[in-house]
Design a protein around this motif. Structure first.
Motif, PDB file in Angstrom:
ATOM      1  N   ALA A  31       0.584  -1.199   0.082  1.00  0.00           N
ATOM      2  CA  ALA A  31       0.094  -0.045  -0.213  1.00  0.00           C
ATOM      3  C   ALA A  31       0.817   1.340   0.087  1.00  0.00           C
ATOM      4  CB  ALA A  31      -0.902   0.015   1.192  1.00  0.00           C
ATOM      5  N   ILE A  32       1.916   1.308   0.867  1.00  0.00           N
ATOM      6  CA  ILE A  32       2.836   2.361   0.801  1.00  0.00           C
ATOM      7  C   ILE A  32       3.626   2.728  -0.259  1.00  0.00           C
ATOM      8  CG2 ILE A  32       2.554   2.566   3.464  1.00  0.00           C
ATOM      9  CD1 ILE A  32       5.931   1.899   2.005  1.00  0.00           C
ATOM     10  N   VAL A  37       4.508   6.851  -0.856  1.00  0.00           N
ATOM     11  CA  VAL A  37       4.597   7.460   0.637  1.00  0.00           C
ATOM     12  C   VAL A  37       6.332   7.502   0.788  1.00  0.00           C
ATOM     13  CG1 VAL A  37       4.613   7.138   3.279  1.00  0.00           C
ATOM     14  CG2 VAL A  37       2.353   6.848   1.492  1.00  0.00           C
ATOM     15  N   PRO A  38       7.063   6.468   0.725  1.00  0.00           N
ATOM     16  CA  PRO A  38       8.566   6.751   0.696  1.00  0.00           C
ATOM     17  C   PRO A  38       9.094   8.004   0.059  1.00  0.00           C
ATOM     18  CG  PRO A  38       8.146   4.480   0.265  1.00  0.00           C
ATOM     19  CD  PRO A  38       6.946   5.172  -0.089  1.00  0.00           C
ATOM     20  N   ASP A  39       8.801   7.944  -1.331  1.00  0.00           N
ATOM     21  CA  ASP A  39       9.452   9.347  -1.841  1.00  0.00           C
ATOM     22  C   ASP A  39       8.594  10.617  -1.429  1.00  0.00           C
ATOM     23  OD1 ASP A  39      10.842   7.911  -3.761  1.00  0.00           O
ATOM     24  OD2 ASP A  39       9.459   7.691  -5.120  1.00  0.00           O
ATOM     25  N   ILE A  55       1.528  13.770   4.797  1.00  0.00           N
ATOM     26  CA  ILE A  55       1.998  12.961   3.844  1.00  0.00           C
ATOM     27  C   ILE A  55       0.765  12.815   2.785  1.00  0.00           C
ATOM     28  CG2 ILE A  55       2.296  10.470   3.364  1.00  0.00           C
ATOM     29  CD1 ILE A  55       3.690  10.077   6.107  1.00  0.00           C
ATOM     30  N   LEU A  56      -0.246  12.765   3.336  1.00  0.00           N
ATOM     31  CA  LEU A  56      -1.524  12.535   2.312  1.00  0.00           C
ATOM     32  C   LEU A  56      -1.545  13.627   1.462  1.00  0.00           C
ATOM     33  CD1 LEU A  56      -3.635  10.423   2.041  1.00  0.00           C
ATOM     34  CD2 LEU A  56      -5.079  11.620   3.469  1.00  0.00           C
ATOM     35  N   THR A  57      -1.403  15.059   1.844  1.00  0.00           N
ATOM     36  CA  THR A  57      -1.507  16.067   0.971  1.00  0.00           C
ATOM     37  C   THR A  57      -0.550  16.040  -0.112  1.00  0.00           C
ATOM     38  OG1 THR A  57       0.176  17.555   2.430  1.00  0.00           O
ATOM     39  CG2 THR A  57      -2.258  17.563   2.812  1.00  0.00           C
ATOM     40  N   ARG A  58       0.677  15.181  -0.056  1.00  0.00           N
ATOM     41  CA  ARG A  58       1.754  14.872  -1.125  1.00  0.00           C
ATOM     42  C   ARG A  58       1.421  13.704  -2.004  1.00  0.00           C
ATOM     43  NH1 ARG A  58       7.691  16.000   2.052  1.00  0.00           N
ATOM     44  NH2 ARG A  58       7.054  17.988   2.969  1.00  0.00           N
ATOM     45  N   VAL A  59       0.399  12.795  -1.584  1.00  0.00           N
ATOM     46  CA  VAL A  59       0.337  11.764  -2.419  1.00  0.00           C
ATOM     47  C   VAL A  59      -0.881  11.404  -3.025  1.00  0.00           C
ATOM     48  CG1 VAL A  59       2.097  10.701  -1.103  1.00  0.00           C
ATOM     49  CG2 VAL A  59      -0.314  10.175  -0.444  1.00  0.00           C
ATOM     50  N   SER A  60      -1.922  12.347  -2.463  1.00  0.00           N
ATOM     51  CA  SER A  60      -3.366  12.120  -2.847  1.00  0.00           C
ATOM     52  C   SER A  60      -4.267  13.213  -2.702  1.00  0.00           C
ATOM     53  CB  SER A  60      -3.978  10.744  -2.157  1.00  0.00           C
ATOM     54  OG  SER A  60      -5.454  10.612  -2.527  1.00  0.00           O
ATOM     55  N   LEU A 108      13.184   1.738  -0.477  1.00  0.00           N
ATOM     56  CA  LEU A 108      11.915   2.249  -1.229  1.00  0.00           C
ATOM     57  C   LEU A 108      12.022   3.468  -1.915  1.00  0.00           C
ATOM     58  CD1 LEU A 108       9.372   0.699   1.270  1.00  0.00           C
ATOM     59  CD2 LEU A 108      10.367  -0.471  -0.747  1.00  0.00           C
ATOM     60  N   VAL A 109      12.839   4.338  -1.718  1.00  0.00           N
ATOM     61  CA  VAL A 109      13.116   5.727  -2.326  1.00  0.00           C
ATOM     62  C   VAL A 109      13.516   5.388  -3.699  1.00  0.00           C
ATOM     63  CG1 VAL A 109      14.318   7.960  -2.119  1.00  0.00           C
ATOM     64  CG2 VAL A 109      13.501   6.681  -0.095  1.00  0.00           C
ATOM     65  N   THR A 110      12.937   6.144  -4.736  1.00  0.00           N
ATOM     66  CA  THR A 110      13.418   6.241  -6.020  1.00  0.00           C
ATOM     67  C   THR A 110      14.480   6.943  -6.309  1.00  0.00           C
ATOM     68  OG1 THR A 110      11.021   6.126  -6.677  1.00  0.00           O
ATOM     69  CG2 THR A 110      12.576   6.455  -8.513  1.00  0.00           C
ATOM     70  N   ASP A 111      15.746   6.228  -7.064  1.00  0.00           N
ATOM     71  CA  ASP A 111      17.239   7.086  -6.979  1.00  0.00           C
ATOM     72  C   ASP A 111      16.824   7.731  -8.417  1.00  0.00           C
ATOM     73  OD1 ASP A 111      17.475   5.107  -9.278  1.00  0.00           O
ATOM     74  OD2 ASP A 111      18.908   3.927  -8.129  1.00  0.00           O
TER      75      ASP A 111
END
Length: 359
Positions: A31-32, A37-39, A55-60, A108-111
């Motif tokens: 789910a995360i 969420v990690p990014d 966090i929610l304001t940044r992802v949804s 889990l962070v995108t490089d």
């Protein structure tokens, strides 16, 4: 029956409750990743603690912050997040919870190349793979075929081949896992020194071979060997020749032969055939370098042992009912059966071991 009030019985009941509900962990992890969420927390390296609402304001554009917080709390207990508790008189429990990424979460962070372990998480929990898990017992009852086939009608790799989105996700997942592993190996393993012609068996697009050649300039020629339909899509790489073929028939000659996570998905007899072909393609003194998960002899409860045994069950369920993770001694015996008199194991990475078979 024993007295249920004893500490031992209490711990036993607690343990079985945890194991039964443990599906919550990978599903929350899934789910995360899906919610990115990690990014969102990492945000270019700031990793500043954020509340679930932030966090929610940044992802949804909308969502339920309390349900997100429930997920974050669970994953905090597994080292994905660090929880920061602040006094908040306006909340029901008088506490404001904020979360930053812990070490596991940072995987889990995108490089900069668009890679992370996130694709590996998403790939594992696609519906077709999930359909196989209730059939794990079938691998015991009838080991002639794996649960994935029983659930979906055909083997995983051929199924992926007909589903471009699944295949692309699998390739991205493998790249996300391979790149950090290869960086660790290239910093800690010197077995490529002196090699002039290196063959990568099952090399896919040639990403690993490219990294090896960049580090070891002594290698004058790299051969990326895979199925013809795979290498047909491989990009041009300086110093690399893409060769299509079948590893069960023959393998191109080289000073050294490299492979990663190839032997795991084949039976002992199939591994012997692959390794015999490697032996025939090498000169005396040449080596086959296989990077594979290696099981410990003892089934203890440490993180490494659990991760390896869990991966073994994944192979049994999804890829081959008789494919498997093996112990170092099992690999040694396979090497001897293929003609390799010497095996040296290098435990650099905690999941993949470098196995050097010398002719």
């Amino acid at each position: 029956m024993e007295d249920e009030t004893t500490e031992r019985r209490n711990q036993a009941r607690l343990a079985i409750m945890e194991m039964t509900n443990m599906i919550s962990v990978p599903m929350c992890l899934h789910a995360i990743v899906r919610l990115n969420v990690p990014d969102a927390i990492w945000e270019g390296g700031s990793n500043a603690p954020l509340s679930a609402s932030q966090i929610l304001t940044r992802v949804s554009p909308s969502g339920d912050p309390l349900n997100l917080q429930r997920i974050l709390r669970l994953l905090t207990t597994y080292g994905i997040f660090t929880e920061h508790l602040l006094h908040d008189p306006s909340s029901d429990d008088q506490v404001l919870r904020k979360y930053s990424l812990a070490d596991v979460g940072k995987t889990l962070v995108t490089d900069q190349d668009g890679l992370s372990y996130g694709a590996y998480v998403l790939q594992h929990y696609q519906q077709e793979l999930m359909n196989a898990w209730p059939l794990v017992h079938e691998a015991v009852v009838d080991s002639s075929t794996e649960p994935f086939v029983k659930a979906n009608g055909e083997p995983a790799y051929s199924y992926y081949g007909k589903k471009p989105e699944m295949n692309d996700l699998m390739l991205k997942a493998m790249s996300g896992v391979s790149v950090p592993f290869m960086k660790a190996i290239l910093n800690g393993y010197t077995g490529f020194d002196g090699v002039q012609r290196l063959v990568d068996v099952g090399g896919s697009a040639g990403d690993c071979l490219k990294m090896i050649l960049q580090k070891h300039t002594n290698i004058k020629e790299g051969v990326n060997f895979d199925l013809p339909e795979v290498v047909a899509k491989a990009p041009s790489i300086p110093g690399v020749t893409h060769v299509g073929g079948d590893m069960f028939k023959s393998i191109p000659n080289g000073d050294a032969i490299f492979m990663k996570w190839v032997l795991t998905t084949w039976t002992d007899e199939e591994c012997k055939q692959i390794m015999s072909n490697c032996y025939n393609a090498l000169p005396v003194g040449g080596k086959m370098i296989a990077c594979e998960p290696v099981l410990p002899q003892e089934s203890d409860n440490c993180l490494r042992t659990r991760a390896l045994l869990e991966g073994d069950i994944f192979v049994m369920t999804i890829y081959r009912a008789k494919g498997k993770h093996r112990t170092e001694e099992e690999f040694r015996q396979l090497g001897l059966s293929a003609g390799f008199p010497h095996l040296q194991a290098f435990y650099i990475d905690h999941f993949y071991t470098v196995l050097e078979f010398q002719k």
